[in-house]
Design an enzyme around this catalytic site. Structure first.
Site, short mmCIF file in Angstrom:
data_model
loop_
_atom_site.label_atom_id
_atom_site.label_comp_id
_atom_site.label_asym_id
_atom_site.label_seq_id
_atom_site.Cartn_x
_atom_site.Cartn_y
_atom_site.Cartn_z
N CYS A 5 34.98 33.79 4.84
CA CYS A 5 36.39 33.67 5.25
C CYS A 5 36.54 33.75 6.76
CB CYS A 5 37.24 34.73 4.56
SG CYS A 5 36.67 36.42 4.80
N ASN B 89 31.34 35.03 -2.53
CA ASN B 89 30.55 34.90 -1.31
C ASN B 89 29.88 36.19 -0.86
OD1 ASN B 89 33.10 35.89 -0.67
ND2 ASN B 89 33.27 34.74 1.24
N GLU C 95 42.87 40.29 0.56
CA GLU C 95 42.14 39.74 1.71
C GLU C 95 41.87 38.29 1.35
OE1 GLU C 95 39.72 37.94 3.69
OE2 GLU C 95 38.16 39.19 2.78
N GLU D 248 41.30 46.73 5.01
CA GLU D 248 40.16 47.23 4.26
C GLU D 248 39.07 47.67 5.24
OE1 GLU D 248 38.70 45.50 0.17
OE2 GLU D 248 37.70 44.42 1.79
#
Length: 489
Positions: A293, A161, A259, A465
């Site tokens: 997400c 994505n 993640e 992150e």
């Protein structure tokens, strides 16, 4: 998989500084899902290809860790400048292979350059400490010095994505911290990452320090994450796959930064600005065609404002334009694949079967899904743990903010959340109670500042992150103690 011999463009992976085909000779076709046209092919890498990259990476790690920080930073900044110079080309490739609108693709390339530059600058502030040990009785003559050193060889596994942006977050951070990294790009849209790798090599990153092995996750990704020769693996993707990678890494006591999935809550209180909330709900759900997400997924609105919100949202969803992602007039392009669209189509039908009411859209044409609006309640799976990766708006009425928070926290995920209210005290209290990595007040879920400690609670991942945090995670602390160097009074 295909063995096509005359592709439009035949891209290659990068191992030990050389452009290579797969050891098997097989390729993967990369298509523009708007019309199904083949953009090019990439190698369907094998476990042998992945192993060759891992073996070369050992020397690459030694070379790069010995390179002074100021030189590493200069190389990353030069790469960022080239990314900006080739913005239009990279954006066009990304839009074509991913399906996101050209506007979204351009934003991602801008972000990619900014992240590389940010990590380059942050690496020059990666300091250690000098610690007098007279804080502990008996050690008053000792002095401790700490330094941060690279982990060594890392593996980065990317999702489809945001292939360019997450390439920057993983590769930029790994290189800025002095590590070597082997990248496994997504098989659906790897071409942009191939071009970015070439840019970094041309800027001065050694070929053995940065390598890219294209192929399927259950072959290349599996081999890389199982390797005892790596120090860490960083992955963005589904919780299901993340659990497999964590298990692979755990067998070798390898660090895993994950993640993962989200099913983010978007809460509208009784004192919220409804027009602003609707604006953010739409922007946060159609960005990257809903394949995010942290997209707006579970919209909860207090009953006193529910009808107003739903009426305005419905009008906006009905007006969304679906079509060619390269057109500036398009709001929603195709999903990453026909299979992905079929999954979303099935999820919509299942939600209706569970009691949801479909108000708008939800039909599939190839890889396209017309933006859908569903009214749901807590008996529908998407109200808690089922994530829909597509342009589907799910709205449910709640009696209070307390009920909304309870529903939000009932999910096994906790990535981002949003709360719309005019009461700052209420917003802060809600932010403290919601179990999510970021809680955005009077703004949407699809929000990720470069410096934020991005990551989630529960099954949304492990680690954080972001420019201000990743270099700490991608390095290790060494303590050097000078014994008896301080004269006692």
């Amino acid at each position: 998989m295909s063995t096509q011999t005359e592709p439009l463009v035949r891209y290659r992976m990068s191992i030990a500084g050389q452009d290579r085909d797969s050891a098997s000779g097989e390729v993967i076709e990369v298509r523009n899902m708007f019309d199904g046209a083949v953009i090019g092919t990439v190698p369907a890498g094998t476990a042998d290809d992945a192993q060759a990259a891992l073996e070369a990476a050992q020397a690459g790690a030694e070379i790069w860790s010995a390179t002074p920080a100021f030189r590493r930073a200069a190389i990353l900044k030069a790469a960022a400048a080239q990314i900006r110079a080739r913005r239009d080309e990279l954006s066009a490739v990304l839009s074509a292979e991913n399906g996101k609108t050209i506007a979204n693709a351009s934003m991602e390339i801008d972000t990619t350059a900014r992240i590389f530059e940010g990590f380059a600058e942050e690496s020059l502030r990666l300091f250690g400490q000098t610690v007098p040990l007279d804080i502990q009785e008996g050690l008053q003559s000792d002095l401790m010095i700490t330094v941060r050193e690279p982990l060594g060889v890392m593996v980065g596994i990317l999702p489809f994505n945001f292939p360019a942006e997450l390439y920057a977050h993983k590769v930029g951070a790994a290189l800025a911290a002095g590590n070597a990294i082997v990248v496994k790009p997504p098989e659906d849209d790897p071409i942009t990452t191939i071009l970015l790798t070439d840019i970094l090599h041309r800027a001065g990153v050694p070929g053995a320090t940065l390598q890219l092995v294209t192929g399927y996750g259950d072959v290349v990704g599996d081999h890389l994450s199982k390797s005892p020769d790596i120090a860490a693996v960083t992955f963005t993707g589904s919780t299901e796959v993340g659990a497999v990678i964590a298990a692979n890494a755990g067998r070798n006591v390898v660090r895993a930064f994950l993640e993962l999935s989200g099913n983010d809550a978007f809460i509208v209180c009784d004192d919220a600005n409804i027009d602003d909330a609707v604006d953010h709900a739409v922007a946060g759900r159609i960005y990257a065609n809903g394949q995010v997400c942290v997209a707006t997924k579970r919209i909860m609105v207090v009953r006193s404002r529910y009808d107003d919100f739903l009426t305005k949202l419905r009008a906006r969803v009905e007006a969304l334009r679906v079509g060619d992602q390269t057109s500036e007039n398009t709001d929603v392009g195709p999903l990453i694949s026909v299979d992905a669209a079929r999954v979303v189509e099935r999820q919509i039908k299942e939600a209706v079967g569970q009691g949801a009411r479909l108000l708008v859209g939800g039909t599939r044409d190839g890889a396209f899904i017309t933006p859908a609006l569903l009214e749901i309640d807590t008996s529908v799976g998407i109200a808690t743990d089922e994530e829909i990766f597509g342009p589907v708006f799910s709205v449910l009425a709640v009696d209070s903010l307390d009920e909304a928070i309870e529903i939000a926290n009932a999910s096994q995920f906790g990535l981002n959340a949003a709360v719309f209210t005019a009461d700052l005290n209420q917003a802060i209290r809600a932010g403290r109670r919601i179990k999510a990595g970021i809680v955005s007040v009077n703004g949407g879920n699809a929000y990720r500042p470069d410096v934020a400690a991005f990551g989630g609670y529960k099954k949304s991942g492990l680690g954080r992150e972001g420019i201000a945090y990743t270099l700490d995670e991608f390095t290790q602390v060494k303590s050097i103690v000078l014994r008896g160097v301080i004269a006692e009074a």
